[in-house]
Write a protein that holds these residues in place. Structure first.
Motif, short mmCIF file in Angstrom:
data_model
loop_
_atom_site.label_atom_id
_atom_site.label_comp_id
_atom_site.label_asym_id
_atom_site.label_seq_id
_atom_site.Cartn_x
_atom_site.Cartn_y
_atom_site.Cartn_z
N GLU A 36 -10.74 -1.72 4.15
CA GLU A 36 -10.32 -0.44 4.74
C GLU A 36 -11.34 0.09 5.75
OE1 GLU A 36 -7.61 1.76 3.65
OE2 GLU A 36 -6.86 0.54 2.01
N ILE A 37 -12.59 0.14 5.34
CA ILE A 37 -13.59 0.87 6.14
C ILE A 37 -14.24 -0.03 7.19
CG2 ILE A 37 -15.74 2.18 6.04
CD1 ILE A 37 -13.28 3.56 4.70
N TRP A 38 -14.77 -1.15 6.76
CA TRP A 38 -15.51 -2.00 7.70
C TRP A 38 -14.61 -2.65 8.75
CZ3 TRP A 38 -20.73 -2.93 8.52
CH2 TRP A 38 -21.61 -2.31 7.63
N THR A 39 -13.30 -2.72 8.48
CA THR A 39 -12.40 -3.31 9.49
C THR A 39 -11.91 -2.28 10.50
OG1 THR A 39 -10.49 -2.87 8.08
CG2 THR A 39 -11.49 -5.05 7.89
N ARG A 40 -12.19 -1.02 10.29
CA ARG A 40 -11.70 0.01 11.21
C ARG A 40 -12.37 -0.15 12.57
NH1 ARG A 40 -9.10 4.40 9.15
NH2 ARG A 40 -9.84 5.66 10.88
N PRO A 41 -11.59 0.00 13.65
CA PRO A 41 -12.18 -0.14 14.99
C PRO A 41 -12.98 1.08 15.45
CG PRO A 41 -9.83 0.30 15.15
CD PRO A 41 -10.13 0.16 13.69
N GLY A 42 -12.87 2.20 14.74
CA GLY A 42 -13.44 3.46 15.22
C GLY A 42 -14.95 3.48 15.45
N LEU A 43 -15.69 2.67 14.69
CA LEU A 43 -17.14 2.56 14.90
C LEU A 43 -17.50 1.09 14.90
CD1 LEU A 43 -18.77 5.16 12.42
CD2 LEU A 43 -18.48 5.43 14.89
N GLU A 59 0.81 -1.22 0.00
CA GLU A 59 0.00 0.00 0.00
C GLU A 59 0.84 1.27 0.00
OE1 GLU A 59 -2.81 -0.72 3.17
OE2 GLU A 59 -3.98 -2.07 1.92
N LYS A 60 2.08 1.18 0.49
CA LYS A 60 2.96 2.36 0.41
C LYS A 60 3.29 2.67 -1.05
CE LYS A 60 5.18 2.67 4.87
NZ LYS A 60 6.10 1.81 5.63
N GLU A 80 -3.03 -9.05 1.58
CA GLU A 80 -3.45 -9.17 2.98
C GLU A 80 -4.71 -8.34 3.22
OE1 GLU A 80 -0.31 -8.01 5.63
OE2 GLU A 80 -1.63 -8.13 7.40
N ARG A 81 -4.72 -7.15 2.63
CA ARG A 81 -5.91 -6.29 2.75
C ARG A 81 -7.13 -7.01 2.17
NH1 ARG A 81 -6.64 -2.02 5.89
NH2 ARG A 81 -4.74 -1.02 5.13
N PHE A 82 -6.96 -7.63 1.02
CA PHE A 82 -8.07 -8.35 0.40
C PHE A 82 -8.58 -9.44 1.34
CE2 PHE A 82 -9.85 -11.81 -2.14
CZ PHE A 82 -10.74 -11.14 -2.95
N GLU A 83 -7.65 -10.19 1.96
CA GLU A 83 -8.07 -11.28 2.86
C GLU A 83 -8.80 -10.73 4.08
OE1 GLU A 83 -8.15 -14.32 2.02
OE2 GLU A 83 -7.08 -13.90 0.15
N LYS A 84 -8.27 -9.64 4.64
CA LYS A 84 -8.96 -9.00 5.78
C LYS A 84 -10.36 -8.53 5.38
CE LYS A 84 -7.35 -5.85 8.54
NZ LYS A 84 -6.66 -4.61 9.01
N MET A 104 0.59 -2.25 4.56
CA MET A 104 0.05 -3.61 4.41
C MET A 104 0.06 -4.00 2.93
SD MET A 104 -3.77 -4.98 5.50
CE MET A 104 -3.65 -4.30 7.16
N ASP A 105 0.34 -5.24 2.65
CA ASP A 105 0.25 -5.68 1.26
C ASP A 105 -1.22 -5.81 0.86
OD1 ASP A 105 1.97 -6.79 -1.07
OD2 ASP A 105 0.24 -8.14 -0.89
#
Lengths: 128, 128, 128, 128, 128, 128
Positions: E48-55, A3-4, E5-9, E1-2
């Protein structure tokens, strides 16, 4: 891709399209509220979409002008109106886009698009 | 220009873009409710805008797809998705438009655009 | 009808509704970017639609206020708010339109419509 | 319930959320054009919806920010951005809402939301 | 993050929210037209969005329901209405969201939201 | 006014405009999910707005058709297209509304409005 690397790719095309001055200003203004957002749009809008070879940048400018005018996202319309010149768009092209907007998104959207475009031209010292 | 001539010019490009079958069906369905509307859009949308030399038809197709998806005008999106092939648009081009829609009008608009486009491809026997 | 005649018919009603001052300003500001657009909307919006006898101008003003508020086209809303007085619309009528907007397009659209209308009233020296 | 009682209930929660200063200003500005509108929204938006126990006020603030940004109702977005702090919303919460807006209503809506939010923070003396 | 990995998350949270059946169907339907789009939304919307802990996810469901109803993106509204139950949303919560939609996006948007929600409840065998 | 009385007033005009069959169906379908929503819209949309003497019902029908078409709220457009005949609207009036929609909300909105209206006419056995 890491991502960088995506960010760097996105930043390069963002600079090419929006100009260094605008991007430097955005980056300098980053704070705890905007850093993640700036990072996301640089990778997502610029790094993923604007770097794709499938359409030339001029066509991508047209698409963005048409969508932002339709949805009334005028700040983005102005930004991309200004930026579109870096992508080879001319004032005559923008005139055609405004005429097509009049028919497909309605005359009021086109009226505002024309007015906003003219203000951008004036800021850039472009005579029409 | 006389408006009859404008209508004929519009009808010719409308036939070229949407196909004779669609236009013949529209014209045959004219009645006291729709005749003036059909006349108006043939002269303005087609006779005035689509006949202008300032942008090629492929670019005009792109603009219409972007605006109709943004505004959720899905019947017109389908119509122009189908028609865009007459203007040299490819399925790869439509893929690019959908990706750009995702970023500028939101993922839900792009999701529906992808689904509608695939249905049009299926109707036309186009494999992707 | 010849399109020049259509333009003249449109210009006459446009002047009657928007006022000579506004129209003169628009025409005087025409340049290579806006001339064709001004010509198109004079014939299309004014010459074709506003000249039709099927609805009175007051009703057409109502329709335009409702549509422009729904779509957030505020510059056109202001223009037609101001113009609607020439068509017999009263401040009480606009109040009713705003209340109907609140229910059908949402309270935020009505809030802005109320604010914009009040600014127009103030410019025109109308007390409410 | 009598509608006067509904108005009082609505006014109380409206004051709690938007602040006395804002509400006093709105009420003081009432005239023959706005009195009925102010009465309607106090009962309808505030007295009926914001008083319901089914969702906490913080969640209602989130819903309003998401809807007003999507529809480009920026004055209401600012009003509720400012008001949301009374409901326990934090700048970090608003950041999350803006990121979600980017994906679901498009990046341009999120760009304007970020800008408007930052202006509200500055007015309130909130550092980010 | 690669990005892999993002896709898998993203895929993991997408499966948790939308259910394996829906996601398997989407992945199985991938072709040259949709693979890149599926990849993009899995990484961005979900990774990116749904995995964020903020909400919490329940609040994110609320935001998406509010935005998709406002913009008339009904297919996405249905999808997330159905999915929201995995995030702890109840039919009573959705009722509150619909009431808030009525006031902020207009009664017609709420009418359709109510109808679509009821159809989803019926498909899921949920009695109200 | 007491809210029960408001509900009864709203129900009476709702029946007059939408017809007993439609309203009976809506009321019979009430359950724990929809009762409060039905109550809210009967009191506000119908009891507050449609009962106001400031505009005749025909004009209110016009406003609703214009707003729902602009925002793409097609189910409500159909409902009010059908209902507008009770308010004295004619097929010629609806034709005029569609033409005005074409110019102010764009041709695609008008295309769908024309199609939806024709379907309503067919259901009602109205020849055009």
């Amino acid at each position: 891709m890491d991502e960088k690397e995506r960010f760097e790719k996105g930043l390069a095309v963002r600079r090419a399209v929006l100009g260094d001055a605008h991007v430097d200003r955005s980056l300098a203004a980053r704070d705890s509220f905007t850093t993640e957002f700036q990072d996301l749009i640089t990778r997502y809008a610029w790094g993923e979409i604007w770097t794709r070879p499938g359409l030339d940048r001029k066509t991508r400018s047209f698409l963005v002008l048409a969508m932002t005018a339709s949805l009334g996202r005028w700040e983005e319309f102005r930004l991309h109106c200004r930026a579109s010149f870096s992508n080879g768009v001319t004032t005559d092209d923008i005139k055609e886009v405004c005429l097509q907007i009049a028919v497909y998104a309605g005359v009021p959207a086109a009226n505002t698009a024309v007015k906003e475009a003219k203000e951008v031209f004036a800021e850039l010292g472009i005579k029409t």
